[in-house]
Design a protein around this motif. Structure first.
Motif, PDB file in Angstrom:
ATOM      1  N   TYR A 126      21.736   5.110 -25.273  1.00  0.00           N
ATOM      2  CA  TYR A 126      21.622   5.589 -26.655  1.00  0.00           C
ATOM      3  C   TYR A 126      20.916   4.551 -27.527  1.00  0.00           C
ATOM      4  O   TYR A 126      19.996   4.884 -28.280  1.00  0.00           O
ATOM      5  CB  TYR A 126      23.011   5.909 -27.223  1.00  0.00           C
ATOM      6  N   GLU A 127      21.343   3.295 -27.419  1.00  0.00           N
ATOM      7  CA  GLU A 127      20.746   2.238 -28.248  1.00  0.00           C
ATOM      8  C   GLU A 127      19.286   1.972 -27.876  1.00  0.00           C
ATOM      9  O   GLU A 127      18.517   1.483 -28.692  1.00  0.00           O
ATOM     10  CB  GLU A 127      21.565   0.946 -28.107  1.00  0.00           C
ATOM     11  N   LEU A 128      18.926   2.319 -26.665  1.00  0.00           N
ATOM     12  CA  LEU A 128      17.547   2.121 -26.213  1.00  0.00           C
ATOM     13  C   LEU A 128      16.623   3.238 -26.665  1.00  0.00           C
ATOM     14  O   LEU A 128      15.519   2.985 -27.157  1.00  0.00           O
ATOM     15  CB  LEU A 128      17.519   2.019 -24.681  1.00  0.00           C
ATOM     16  N   ALA A 129      17.062   4.498 -26.516  1.00  0.00           N
ATOM     17  CA  ALA A 129      16.139   5.633 -26.695  1.00  0.00           C
ATOM     18  C   ALA A 129      16.469   6.564 -27.855  1.00  0.00           C
ATOM     19  O   ALA A 129      15.709   7.493 -28.129  1.00  0.00           O
ATOM     20  CB  ALA A 129      16.079   6.451 -25.405  1.00  0.00           C
ATOM     21  N   TYR A 130      17.579   6.320 -28.550  1.00  0.00           N
ATOM     22  CA  TYR A 130      17.974   7.223 -29.632  1.00  0.00           C
ATOM     23  C   TYR A 130      18.083   6.534 -30.988  1.00  0.00           C
ATOM     24  O   TYR A 130      18.426   7.164 -31.975  1.00  0.00           O
ATOM     25  CB  TYR A 130      19.303   7.904 -29.296  1.00  0.00           C
ATOM     26  N   ASN A 187      11.447  16.273 -38.013  1.00  0.00           N
ATOM     27  CA  ASN A 187      11.802  15.485 -36.846  1.00  0.00           C
ATOM     28  C   ASN A 187      12.377  14.146 -37.303  1.00  0.00           C
ATOM     29  O   ASN A 187      12.357  13.826 -38.478  1.00  0.00           O
ATOM     30  CB  ASN A 187      10.587  15.265 -35.948  1.00  0.00           C
ATOM     31  N   GLY A 188      12.853  13.381 -36.355  1.00  0.00           N
ATOM     32  CA  GLY A 188      13.414  12.077 -36.698  1.00  0.00           C
ATOM     33  C   GLY A 188      14.785  11.868 -36.104  1.00  0.00           C
ATOM     34  O   GLY A 188      15.471  10.908 -36.429  1.00  0.00           O
ATOM     35  N   CYS A 189      15.200  12.773 -35.224  1.00  0.00           N
ATOM     36  CA  CYS A 189      16.500  12.663 -34.570  1.00  0.00           C
ATOM     37  C   CYS A 189      16.328  12.746 -33.054  1.00  0.00           C
ATOM     38  O   CYS A 189      15.267  13.099 -32.561  1.00  0.00           O
ATOM     39  CB  CYS A 189      17.435  13.782 -35.038  1.00  0.00           C
ATOM     40  N   GLY A 190      17.408  12.434 -32.353  1.00  0.00           N
ATOM     41  CA  GLY A 190      17.416  12.602 -30.909  1.00  0.00           C
ATOM     42  C   GLY A 190      16.522  11.623 -30.168  1.00  0.00           C
ATOM     43  O   GLY A 190      16.218  10.535 -30.662  1.00  0.00           O
ATOM     44  N   LEU A 191      16.091  12.022 -28.997  1.00  0.00           N
ATOM     45  CA  LEU A 191      15.299  11.195 -28.098  1.00  0.00           C
ATOM     46  C   LEU A 191      14.006  10.707 -28.755  1.00  0.00           C
ATOM     47  O   LEU A 191      13.156  11.515 -29.147  1.00  0.00           O
ATOM     48  CB  LEU A 191      14.975  11.992 -26.833  1.00  0.00           C
ATOM     49  N   LEU A 192      13.867   9.390 -28.897  1.00  0.00           N
ATOM     50  CA  LEU A 192      12.687   8.761 -29.520  1.00  0.00           C
ATOM     51  C   LEU A 192      12.342   9.400 -30.864  1.00  0.00           C
ATOM     52  O   LEU A 192      11.178   9.375 -31.290  1.00  0.00           O
ATOM     53  CB  LEU A 192      11.469   8.823 -28.584  1.00  0.00           C
ATOM     54  N   PHE A 193      13.327   9.991 -31.517  1.00  0.00           N
ATOM     55  CA  PHE A 193      13.151  10.694 -32.801  1.00  0.00           C
ATOM     56  C   PHE A 193      12.121  11.820 -32.702  1.00  0.00           C
ATOM     57  O   PHE A 193      11.442  12.164 -33.676  1.00  0.00           O
ATOM     58  CB  PHE A 193      12.744   9.734 -33.922  1.00  0.00           C
ATOM     59  N   LEU A 194      12.018  12.423 -31.509  1.00  0.00           N
ATOM     60  CA  LEU A 194      11.063  13.514 -31.290  1.00  0.00           C
ATOM     61  C   LEU A 194      11.669  14.870 -31.614  1.00  0.00           C
ATOM     62  O   LEU A 194      10.969  15.874 -31.644  1.00  0.00           O
ATOM     63  CB  LEU A 194      10.599  13.520 -29.821  1.00  0.00           C
ATOM     64  N   GLU A 195      12.973  14.900 -31.848  1.00  0.00           N
ATOM     65  CA  GLU A 195      13.669  16.163 -32.045  1.00  0.00           C
ATOM     66  C   GLU A 195      13.992  16.390 -33.516  1.00  0.00           C
ATOM     67  O   GLU A 195      14.002  15.451 -34.323  1.00  0.00           O
ATOM     68  CB  GLU A 195      14.941  16.180 -31.193  1.00  0.00           C
ATOM     69  N   SER A 196      14.264  17.634 -33.853  1.00  0.00           N
ATOM     70  CA  SER A 196      14.530  17.973 -35.251  1.00  0.00           C
ATOM     71  C   SER A 196      15.924  17.540 -35.674  1.00  0.00           C
ATOM     72  O   SER A 196      16.849  17.482 -34.868  1.00  0.00           O
ATOM     73  CB  SER A 196      14.387  19.490 -35.449  1.00  0.00           C
ATOM     74  N   CYS A 197      16.056  17.205 -36.950  1.00  0.00           N
ATOM     75  CA  CYS A 197      17.361  16.877 -37.528  1.00  0.00           C
ATOM     76  C   CYS A 197      17.973  18.176 -38.040  1.00  0.00           C
ATOM     77  O   CYS A 197      17.859  18.526 -39.219  1.00  0.00           O
ATOM     78  CB  CYS A 197      17.203  15.871 -38.658  1.00  0.00           C
ATOM     79  N   ASN A 198      18.617  18.925 -37.146  1.00  0.00           N
ATOM     80  CA  ASN A 198      19.147  20.234 -37.505  1.00  0.00           C
ATOM     81  C   ASN A 198      20.653  20.318 -37.390  1.00  0.00           C
ATOM     82  O   ASN A 198      21.245  21.373 -37.400  1.00  0.00           O
ATOM     83  CB  ASN A 198      18.494  21.329 -36.643  1.00  0.00           C
TER      84      ASN A 198
END
Length: 204
Positions: A126-130, A187-198
């Motif tokens: 998590y600390e590495l990729a999220y 976007n800006g959430c999840g894996l490498l911030f590639l996912e939506s903040c929903n």
């Protein structure tokens, strides 16, 4: 001869202008990245990140991985694993819905993650990729500091509570669930911030 001299002068001027433009452009990029890095407010940080260009986002994550490589320098297996993940990144991954982004999320990441689970803890992954800064972790207590702070379905340390006992503290990990105020467009959430903040709530 005059034509040759004129071409030479124009070439020198053009090259000089290009160098000046590149220096100014790089300075501008660095300023935005520094602003992101030094911003402590999570909501403001997400807003700044959402306005960055793909190459700036790429640089933030590359720098983040370099810091982790330094952190794990005494553990060659973990270091190699992070170097491998870093090598999978290209700038176009950070362009929304790009081919590179889709390939990374659906192919490269699952393969890397399967290998990583044998060596890294869930918290380390998590600390590495999220997240890009391990000190910036959102704690679920009473109120979230950001309305929409996670990606629906993700399980991770953005959704956690603490059970305080003696002498230990247990971390409870939840799953991100939808929130009425979240439209999922940013976007800006999840894996490498590639996912939506929903997501705006956590299910435990």
């Amino acid at each position: 001869m005059k034509n040759l001299l004129l071409i030479t002068i124009l070439t020198v001027l053009f090259t000089s202008c290009n160098k000046d433009y590149n220096i100014l452009s790089n300075d501008s990029n660095n300023l935005r990245i520094e602003k992101y890095n030094f911003t402590k407010n999570i909501e403001a940080k997400k807003l700044i990140y959402s306005e960055l260009k793909s190459d700036e986002k790429y640089k933030i994550w590359i720098n983040h991985f370099d810091e982790k490589i330094t952190y794990y320098k005494n553990n060659s297996k973990k270091t190699k694993l992070i170097v491998k993940l870093k090598s999978l990144l290209v700038k176009n991954i950070f362009i929304n819905n790009s081919k590179e982004s889709r390939i990374f999320k659906s192919y490269s990441w699952p393969i890397w993650l399967n290998e990583a689970k044998n060596l890294l803890s869930d918290k380390e992954i998590y600390e590495l990729a999220y997240e890009t800064n391990s000190t910036e972790i959102i704690d679920v207590i009473d109120n979230q500091p950001v309305d929409c702070f996670c990606h629906v379905g993700n399980q991770g340390y953005s959704c956690k509570t603490y059970t305080v006992g003696f002498p230990t503290v247990v971390v409870n990990i939840g799953i991100c669930v939808a929130g009425a105020s979240c439209n999922g467009k940013s976007n800006g959430c999840g894996l490498l911030f590639l996912e939506s903040c929903n997501g705006a709530n956590c299910s435990f």
